[in-house]
Design a protein around this motif. Structure first.
Motif, PDB file in Angstrom:
ATOM      1  N   SER A   3       0.845  -1.196   0.000  1.00 10.44           N
ATOM      2  CA  SER A   3       0.000   0.000   0.000  1.00 10.44           C
ATOM      3  C   SER A   3       0.878   1.244   0.000  1.00 10.44           C
ATOM      4  CB  SER A   3      -0.882   0.004   1.253  1.00 10.44           C
ATOM      5  OG  SER A   3      -1.545   1.233   1.347  1.00 10.44           O
ATOM      6  N   PHE A   4       0.570   2.133  -0.928  1.00 11.22           N
ATOM      7  CA  PHE A   4       1.268   3.420  -0.970  1.00 11.22           C
ATOM      8  C   PHE A   4       0.339   4.532  -0.491  1.00 11.22           C
ATOM      9  CE2 PHE A   4       3.513   0.928  -4.305  1.00 11.22           C
ATOM     10  CZ  PHE A   4       4.770   0.932  -3.733  1.00 11.22           C
ATOM     11  N   GLU A   5      -0.697   4.164   0.290  1.00  6.79           N
ATOM     12  CA  GLU A   5      -1.686   5.129   0.757  1.00  6.79           C
ATOM     13  C   GLU A   5      -1.080   6.237   1.597  1.00  6.79           C
ATOM     14  OE1 GLU A   5      -4.763   2.998   2.750  1.00  6.79           O
ATOM     15  OE2 GLU A   5      -5.417   1.983   0.927  1.00  6.79           O
ATOM     16  N   HIS A   6       0.030   5.959   2.277  1.00  9.56           N
ATOM     17  CA  HIS A   6       0.655   6.952   3.140  1.00  9.56           C
ATOM     18  C   HIS A   6       1.405   8.034   2.350  1.00  9.56           C
ATOM     19  CE1 HIS A   6       3.635   3.885   2.302  1.00  9.56           C
ATOM     20  NE2 HIS A   6       4.549   4.811   2.487  1.00  9.56           N
ATOM     21  N   ILE A   7       1.580   7.834   1.065  1.00 15.23           N
ATOM     22  CA  ILE A   7       2.277   8.824   0.232  1.00 15.23           C
ATOM     23  C   ILE A   7       1.342  10.010   0.028  1.00 15.23           C
ATOM     24  CG2 ILE A   7       3.366   9.268  -2.010  1.00 15.23           C
ATOM     25  CD1 ILE A   7       4.918   7.235  -0.317  1.00 15.23           C
ATOM     26  N   ILE A   8       1.777  11.175   0.432  1.00 16.75           N
ATOM     27  CA  ILE A   8       0.928  12.365   0.422  1.00 16.75           C
ATOM     28  C   ILE A   8       0.641  12.858  -0.994  1.00 16.75           C
ATOM     29  CG2 ILE A   8       0.824  14.796   1.108  1.00 16.75           C
ATOM     30  CD1 ILE A   8       2.273  13.953   3.669  1.00 16.75           C
ATOM     31  N   SER A   9       1.664  12.909  -1.812  1.00 13.24           N
ATOM     32  CA  SER A   9       1.501  13.407  -3.179  1.00 13.24           C
ATOM     33  C   SER A   9       0.779  12.376  -4.036  1.00 13.24           C
ATOM     34  CB  SER A   9       2.863  13.722  -3.797  1.00 13.24           C
ATOM     35  OG  SER A   9       2.768  13.855  -5.191  1.00 13.24           O
ATOM     36  N   GLU A  10      -0.337  12.762  -4.596  1.00 14.00           N
ATOM     37  CA  GLU A  10      -1.097  11.856  -5.452  1.00 14.00           C
ATOM     38  C   GLU A  10      -0.283  11.451  -6.683  1.00 14.00           C
ATOM     39  OE1 GLU A  10      -5.255  11.977  -7.881  1.00 14.00           O
ATOM     40  OE2 GLU A  10      -5.247  12.854  -5.865  1.00 14.00           O
ATOM     41  N   ASP A  11       0.462  12.409  -7.244  1.00 18.45           N
ATOM     42  CA  ASP A  11       1.296  12.112  -8.413  1.00 18.45           C
ATOM     43  C   ASP A  11       2.379  11.088  -8.073  1.00 18.45           C
ATOM     44  OD1 ASP A  11      -0.149  13.842 -10.022  1.00 18.45           O
ATOM     45  OD2 ASP A  11       1.244  15.516  -9.734  1.00 18.45           O
ATOM     46  N   LEU A  12       3.035  11.277  -6.926  1.00 13.60           N
ATOM     47  CA  LEU A  12       4.080  10.340  -6.515  1.00 13.60           C
ATOM     48  C   LEU A  12       3.476   8.969  -6.230  1.00 13.60           C
ATOM     49  CD1 LEU A  12       6.980   9.639  -5.816  1.00 13.60           C
ATOM     50  CD2 LEU A  12       6.575  10.547  -3.516  1.00 13.60           C
ATOM     51  N   ARG A  13       2.347   8.927  -5.546  1.00 16.63           N
ATOM     52  CA  ARG A  13       1.690   7.655  -5.243  1.00 16.63           C
ATOM     53  C   ARG A  13       1.354   6.900  -6.532  1.00 16.63           C
ATOM     54  NH1 ARG A  13      -1.500   9.339  -1.764  1.00 16.63           N
ATOM     55  NH2 ARG A  13      -3.218   9.978  -3.083  1.00 16.63           N
ATOM     56  N   SER A  14       0.797   7.608  -7.488  1.00 14.93           N
ATOM     57  CA  SER A  14       0.444   7.001  -8.772  1.00 14.93           C
ATOM     58  C   SER A  14       1.698   6.484  -9.482  1.00 14.93           C
ATOM     59  CB  SER A  14      -0.283   8.018  -9.643  1.00 14.93           C
ATOM     60  OG  SER A  14      -0.544   7.501 -10.902  1.00 14.93           O
ATOM     61  N   SER A  15       2.753   7.279  -9.449  1.00 12.57           N
ATOM     62  CA  SER A  15       4.012   6.882 -10.076  1.00 12.57           C
ATOM     63  C   SER A  15       4.584   5.628  -9.408  1.00 12.57           C
ATOM     64  CB  SER A  15       5.015   8.034  -9.993  1.00 12.57           C
ATOM     65  OG  SER A  15       6.258   7.651 -10.516  1.00 12.57           O
ATOM     66  N   LEU A  16       4.531   5.572  -8.084  1.00 14.32           N
ATOM     67  CA  LEU A  16       5.045   4.406  -7.368  1.00 14.32           C
ATOM     68  C   LEU A  16       4.227   3.156  -7.679  1.00 14.32           C
ATOM     69  CD1 LEU A  16       5.893   5.981  -3.904  1.00 14.32           C
ATOM     70  CD2 LEU A  16       7.503   5.131  -5.616  1.00 14.32           C
ATOM     71  N   GLU A  17       2.933   3.317  -7.779  1.00 15.60           N
ATOM     72  CA  GLU A  17       2.087   2.174  -8.125  1.00 15.60           C
ATOM     73  C   GLU A  17       2.417   1.649  -9.518  1.00 15.60           C
ATOM     74  OE1 GLU A  17      -1.766   3.883  -7.391  1.00 15.60           O
ATOM     75  OE2 GLU A  17      -1.672   3.409  -5.239  1.00 15.60           O
ATOM     76  N   GLU A  18       2.638   2.562 -10.466  1.00 18.49           N
ATOM     77  CA  GLU A  18       3.017   2.155 -11.823  1.00 18.49           C
ATOM     78  C   GLU A  18       4.399   1.505 -11.833  1.00 18.49           C
ATOM     79  OE1 GLU A  18       1.138   2.094 -14.624  1.00 18.49           O
ATOM     80  OE2 GLU A  18      -0.467   2.685 -13.248  1.00 18.49           O
ATOM     81  N   ASP A  19       5.341   2.091 -11.094  1.00 19.89           N
ATOM     82  CA  ASP A  19       6.687   1.508 -11.007  1.00 19.89           C
ATOM     83  C   ASP A  19       6.633   0.112 -10.404  1.00 19.89           C
ATOM     84  OD1 ASP A  19       7.809   3.749 -12.123  1.00 19.89           O
ATOM     85  OD2 ASP A  19       8.707   4.488 -10.265  1.00 19.89           O
ATOM     86  N   PHE A  20       5.770  -0.072  -9.394  1.00 17.80           N
ATOM     87  CA  PHE A  20       5.662  -1.383  -8.770  1.00 17.80           C
ATOM     88  C   PHE A  20       5.146  -2.425  -9.768  1.00 17.80           C
ATOM     89  CE2 PHE A  20       3.887  -4.841  -6.374  1.00 17.80           C
ATOM     90  CZ  PHE A  20       4.845  -5.055  -5.405  1.00 17.80           C
ATOM     91  N   LYS A  21       4.144  -2.040 -10.541  1.00 18.21           N
ATOM     92  CA  LYS A  21       3.610  -2.948 -11.559  1.00 18.21           C
ATOM     93  C   LYS A  21       4.687  -3.295 -12.593  1.00 18.21           C
ATOM     94  CE  LYS A  21      -1.097  -1.241 -11.149  1.00 18.21           C
ATOM     95  NZ  LYS A  21      -2.109  -0.376 -11.756  1.00 18.21           N
ATOM     96  N   GLU A  22       5.445  -2.286 -13.015  1.00 14.12           N
ATOM     97  CA  GLU A  22       6.512  -2.519 -13.995  1.00 14.12           C
ATOM     98  C   GLU A  22       7.603  -3.407 -13.404  1.00 14.12           C
ATOM     99  OE1 GLU A  22       9.657   0.087 -16.632  1.00 14.12           O
ATOM    100  OE2 GLU A  22       7.753   1.005 -16.048  1.00 14.12           O
ATOM    101  N   MET A  23       7.926  -3.177 -12.122  1.00 12.14           N
ATOM    102  CA  MET A  23       8.933  -3.991 -11.453  1.00 12.14           C
ATOM    103  C   MET A  23       8.480  -5.457 -11.412  1.00 12.14           C
ATOM    104  SD  MET A  23      10.296  -3.640  -7.537  1.00 12.14           S
ATOM    105  CE  MET A  23       8.673  -4.075  -6.909  1.00 12.14           C
ATOM    106  N   ALA A  24       7.210  -5.689 -11.145  1.00 12.58           N
ATOM    107  CA  ALA A  24       6.677  -7.048 -11.116  1.00 12.58           C
ATOM    108  C   ALA A  24       6.795  -7.718 -12.486  1.00 12.58           C
ATOM    109  CB  ALA A  24       5.221  -7.032 -10.649  1.00 12.58           C
ATOM    110  N   VAL A  25       6.554  -6.954 -13.547  1.00 11.99           N
ATOM    111  CA  VAL A  25       6.694  -7.485 -14.915  1.00 11.99           C
ATOM    112  C   VAL A  25       8.161  -7.826 -15.184  1.00 11.99           C
ATOM    113  CG1 VAL A  25       6.536  -6.896 -17.372  1.00 11.99           C
ATOM    114  CG2 VAL A  25       4.646  -6.332 -15.824  1.00 11.99           C
ATOM    115  N   CYS A  26       9.053  -6.934 -14.770  1.00 15.57           N
ATOM    116  CA  CYS A  26      10.483  -7.195 -14.965  1.00 15.57           C
ATOM    117  C   CYS A  26      10.908  -8.463 -14.237  1.00 15.57           C
ATOM    118  CB  CYS A  26      11.312  -6.009 -14.471  1.00 15.57           C
ATOM    119  SG  CYS A  26      11.165  -4.547 -15.498  1.00 15.57           S
TER     120      CYS A  26
END
Length: 130
Positions: A3-26
């Motif tokens: 969960s990245f819910e604690h990340i205050i910046s919505e843009d950063l949270r969204s970016s981290l969620e996308e990075d996590f998905k990409e990391m899982a694919v890698c």
């Protein structure tokens, strides 16, 4: 996914969620270097965001802070456990192997095993922060 819910910046949270998905694919495709790079980026962003949001450092200081210093500060402030800090320091060295000259000079390789630890550290750090 952590969960990245604690990340205050919505843009950063969204970016981290996308990075996590990409990391899982890698990881699924055995792209171990890419897994290390993305997991390191996620861990760094989570730590620095926490330090800024809890006012340990300013936003400007956060922009200039590297992963090693963020890790030390989080350990010193007991934000993460000493064991998590130690594991992160070791895995950080594998992330630095993205530089071919360094990899050749040190005669080290990024492997499934080291990538697995890097992946686990994303969950561990995220859990300790939240």
């Amino acid at each position: 996914m952590p969960s990245f819910e604690h990340i205050i910046s919505e843009d950063l949270r969204s970016s981290l969620e996308e990075d996590f998905k990409e990391m899982a694919v890698c990881s699924k495709n055995e792209a171990w270097k890419a897994t290390h790079v993305l997991s390191g980026s996620i861990r760094e962003a989570v730590l620095i965001d926490y330090l800024v949001s809890e006012k340990y450092i300013t936003h400007e200081e956060g922009l200039a802070l590297d992963f090693g210093k963020a890790l030390t500060l989080c350990k010193d402030k007991k934000i993460i456990s000493p064991k998590t800090s130690d594991l992160s320091s070791v895995v950080k060295e594998y992330r630095n192997l993205i530089h071919p000259g360094r990899m050749i000079r040190l005669k080290q390789k990024v492997t499934k095993d080291t990538a697995t630890v890097a992946l686990a550290l994303v969950d561990i750090i995220t859990r300790e922060i939240s």
